[in-house]
Design an enzyme around this catalytic site. Structure first.
Site, PDB file in Angstrom:
ATOM      1  CE  LYS A 286      71.969  11.357  48.216  1.00  0.00           C
ATOM      2  NZ  LYS A 286      70.535  11.701  48.238  1.00  0.00           N
ATOM      3  NE  ARG A 360      67.775  22.051  48.060  1.00  0.00           N
ATOM      4  CZ  ARG A 360      66.608  21.539  48.421  1.00  0.00           C
ATOM      5  NH1 ARG A 360      65.753  22.261  49.123  1.00  0.00           N
ATOM      6  NH2 ARG A 360      66.294  20.296  48.102  1.00  0.00           N
TER       7      ARG A 360
HETATM    8  N1  BES Z   1      71.132  14.295  44.436  1.00  0.00           N
HETATM    9  C1  BES Z   1      70.017  14.239  45.284  1.00  0.00           C
HETATM   10  C2  BES Z   1      68.682  14.092  44.562  1.00  0.00           C
HETATM   11  C3  BES Z   1      68.490  12.832  43.766  1.00  0.00           C
HETATM   12  C4  BES Z   1      67.860  11.742  44.319  1.00  0.00           C
HETATM   13  C5  BES Z   1      68.865  12.767  42.445  1.00  0.00           C
HETATM   14  C6  BES Z   1      67.647  10.604  43.567  1.00  0.00           C
HETATM   15  C7  BES Z   1      68.655  11.630  41.691  1.00  0.00           C
HETATM   16  C8  BES Z   1      68.042  10.549  42.248  1.00  0.00           C
HETATM   17  C9  BES Z   1      69.933  15.521  46.118  1.00  0.00           C
HETATM   18  O1  BES Z   1      71.146  16.088  46.437  1.00  0.00           O
HETATM   19  C10 BES Z   1      69.264  15.151  47.403  1.00  0.00           C
HETATM   20  O2  BES Z   1      69.785  14.341  48.102  1.00  0.00           O
HETATM   21  N2  BES Z   1      68.114  15.762  47.659  1.00  0.00           N
HETATM   22  C11 BES Z   1      67.362  15.466  48.821  1.00  0.00           C
HETATM   23  C12 BES Z   1      66.775  16.767  49.337  1.00  0.00           C
HETATM   24  C13 BES Z   1      66.152  16.639  50.691  1.00  0.00           C
HETATM   25  C14 BES Z   1      67.230  16.395  51.721  1.00  0.00           C
HETATM   26  C15 BES Z   1      65.423  17.924  50.996  1.00  0.00           C
HETATM   27  C16 BES Z   1      66.250  14.486  48.445  1.00  0.00           C
HETATM   28  O3  BES Z   1      65.721  14.587  47.340  1.00  0.00           O
HETATM   29  O4  BES Z   1      65.959  13.599  49.242  1.00  0.00           O
HETATM   30 ZN    ZN Z   2      72.064  15.322  48.164  1.00  0.00          ZN
END
Ligand code: BES
Ligand code: ZN
Ligand code: ZN
Length: 511
Positions: A286, A360
């Site tokens: 990230k 997931r």
């Molecule tokens: N933990 C994150 C989602 C999240 C983002 C929770 C902001 C709370 C606040 C999750 O694991 C994630 O990174 N999801 C990605 C999925 C994508 C790569 C398909 C996302 O939401 O960007």
């Molecule tokens: Zn994530």
């Protein structure tokens, strides 16, 4: 009279000779006042009315001269009106008799009480009052929730802490409602504490230990299993294990069994929570700004486990099993790489095209495992997608469910708690986007990546569910509070713990 009037208008009224400094030695009192129905009228709550007569009408006199009328959620402190209560905070409750609003999908009256009481308690805390008595404002449970949620602050790691304030119900017989509200709020506060605490404090092991400690006093009804990495491997939870590979912290699969039903063989409600104690994204790392918020990526596990702890404290007559796959998602030479294929517990293969879509993966195996308990319903809770925040923001938790019955129960519960839910679609349209995969049965991201991200994530989870009553709650949007929920300070929100508890309690009535 003139100097007094000026002091009153300054909204920090000093009456007689008492000074704010005295408040630290005495007790404070929070009293409610409704919005005036007609100009000039003053509508005090029952407790405020009897307090007013005990001080020969001084309170209403001061409220009159300090006009304009107190608006909903506003407060005014009066010093020195009563010898036992050097500080009295009067709080605005809005219209009397406000109930459920069909558009807002919550109980306005209850929300008003939570908000007003939280404001009053915080004002008294700022005035350095150590002990506060609280008017039930016609709803002791909501008043207790407002007090305990409003005062919560995570300052364990600061040298300078906020003054601790104890609270107590004032002039009402509904101690049961007050106690219930306290337990609901303490449940949410436990989730907030776990979510807010830094990831070097709340590791998977520390999380599991904290929950084990919290349920220790309910040992006769609760058993805890802290499953090790070896157990996870034996269970063939290949999707969960793939996420843990990059971290030096050992994963834990936490399992809590609460037996509260009179018939101990009654089918349990199984709650499953995403427990990523830090989500760096892994190899699909990230961006740095705001990455610290990913210490709360165990919010699903926190709210689920806190709900089971609360159900035990309330002695709810239901059986509940809480499951929490706990791990970190980190990059390293051993970490899962984009394009790797892993096998979940049910034998389905998954191409991991984005290691940041890790929630997931860990939930897939936990959901398969949940089916072992012949559940009456399975509800999983997860900070799953940024897309959920884009869709609904912090207004409501998104609910994806294959069961109209389960949806109705969850929504009913959320109207009572004010921690709302909103139904989202589980169309085949989204399923096609995760099953169209080059190397495996499923891809862990939708093929049009950003579009409908919360929905494709839900469609992915559905591939691991055969139970007829399942709901996936995406809590990414409600994870943190800035100032949207007035009775929660800024920080991790612990939502929707109270809704889960209310829902579990409602199952008891359904038998
Ligand atoms: N933990 C994150 C989602 C999240 C983002 C929770 C902001 C709370 C606040 C999750 O694991 C994630 O990174 N999801 C990605 C999925 C994508 C790569 C398909 C996302 O939401 O960007
Ligand atoms: Zn994530
Ligand atoms: Zn995550």
């Amino acid at each position: 009279m003139i100097p007094l009037r000026r002091a009153v208008l300054a909204n920090r009224c000093r009456y007689f000779s008492a000074s704010p400094a005295l408040c630290g030695d005495g007790k404070g009192l929070v009293l409610g006042v409704y919005e005036k129905e007609k100009e000039g009228g003053l509508h005090l709550t029952e407790s405020a009315t009897s307090f007013d007569s005990s001080v020969s009408g001084k309170l209403s006199e001061l409220l009159h001269i300090s006009g304009p009328a107190l608006k909903k959620g506003k407060s005014r402190i009066f010093y020195g009106i009563h010898k036992n209560f050097p500080c009295v905070a009067v709080v605005g409750l809005g219209k009397k008799g406000a109930g459920v609003c069909g558009m807002e999908k919550w109980d306005v009256g209850k929300e008003n009480v939570r908000q007003a009481v939280s404001v009053g308690c915080r004002q008294l805390q700022d005035a350095e009052v150590k002990h506060v008595e609280v008017d039930d404002c016609g709803d002791a449970q909501s008043a207790a929730e407002g007090a305990a949620l409003g005062l919560f602050q995570y300052d364990q790691l600061k040298s300078k802490k906020k003054a601790k304030v104890t609270t107590q119900l004032h002039g009402s017989a509904d101690t049961e409602g007050w106690e219930r509200g306290m337990l609901y709020a303490e449940g949410q506060n436990l989730a907030r504490l776990l979510m807010e605490a830094p990831a070097n404090y709340v590791t998977p092991t520390a999380f599991a230990d904290t929950i084990e400690e919290k349920v220790a006093r309910h040992a006769e009804r609760v058993t805890v299993h802290k499953r090790s990495q070896a157990w996870i491997a034996e269970q063939q939870m290949g999707a969960f294990l793939s996420v843990t590979r990059g971290s030096e912290e050992p994963p834990v699969f936490l399992e809590i069994h609460y037996k509260g039903a009179p018939d101990c063989t009654q089918a349990p409600l199984v709650l499953v929570g995403k427990g990523v104690t830090f989500d760096s994204g892994g190899i699909s790392i990230k961006p740095s700004p705001s990455m610290d918020a990913m210490r709360a990526d165990m919010g699903g596990a926190a709210t689920v486990c806190a709900s089971v702890v609360t159900a035990a404290a309330l002695k709810l007559p239901v059986n509940i099993i809480g499951l929490a796959p706990l791990c970190e998602n980190m990059p390293s030479g051993k970490a899962t790489k984009p394009g790797d294929v892993v096998t979940a517990k049910n034998g389905k293969t998954i191409q991991v095209d984005n290691t940041d879509a890790e929630g997931r993966l860990i939930l897939a195996d936990a959901l398969c495992y949940a089916h072992n308990f012949n559940p009456r319903a399975i509800v999983n809770v997860a900070t799953l997608t940024g897309a959920m925040d884009v869709a609904l923001g912090s207004a409501a938790t998104g609910v994806f469910t294959n069961s109209d019955w389960l949806w109705e129960q969850l929504q009913k519960a959320s109207v009572v708690t004010g921690d709302r839910v909103w139904r989202m679609p589980l169309f085949q349209h989204y399923t096609r986007q995760v099953t169209d995969c080059q190397l495996a049965d499923l891809n862990n991201i939708g093929k049009y990546s950003r579009s409908g991200g919360a929905c494709t994530a839900a469609a992915f989870l559905r591939e691991f569910v055969t139970a007829p009553h399942w709901a996936h709650l995406d809590i990414a949007g409600v994870m943190a509070n800035k100032d949207e929920v007035p009775y929660l300070r800024k920080g991790m929100a612990g939502r929707p713990t109270r809704t889960l508890v209310e829902f579990a309690g409602s199952l008891a009535h359904l038998g």
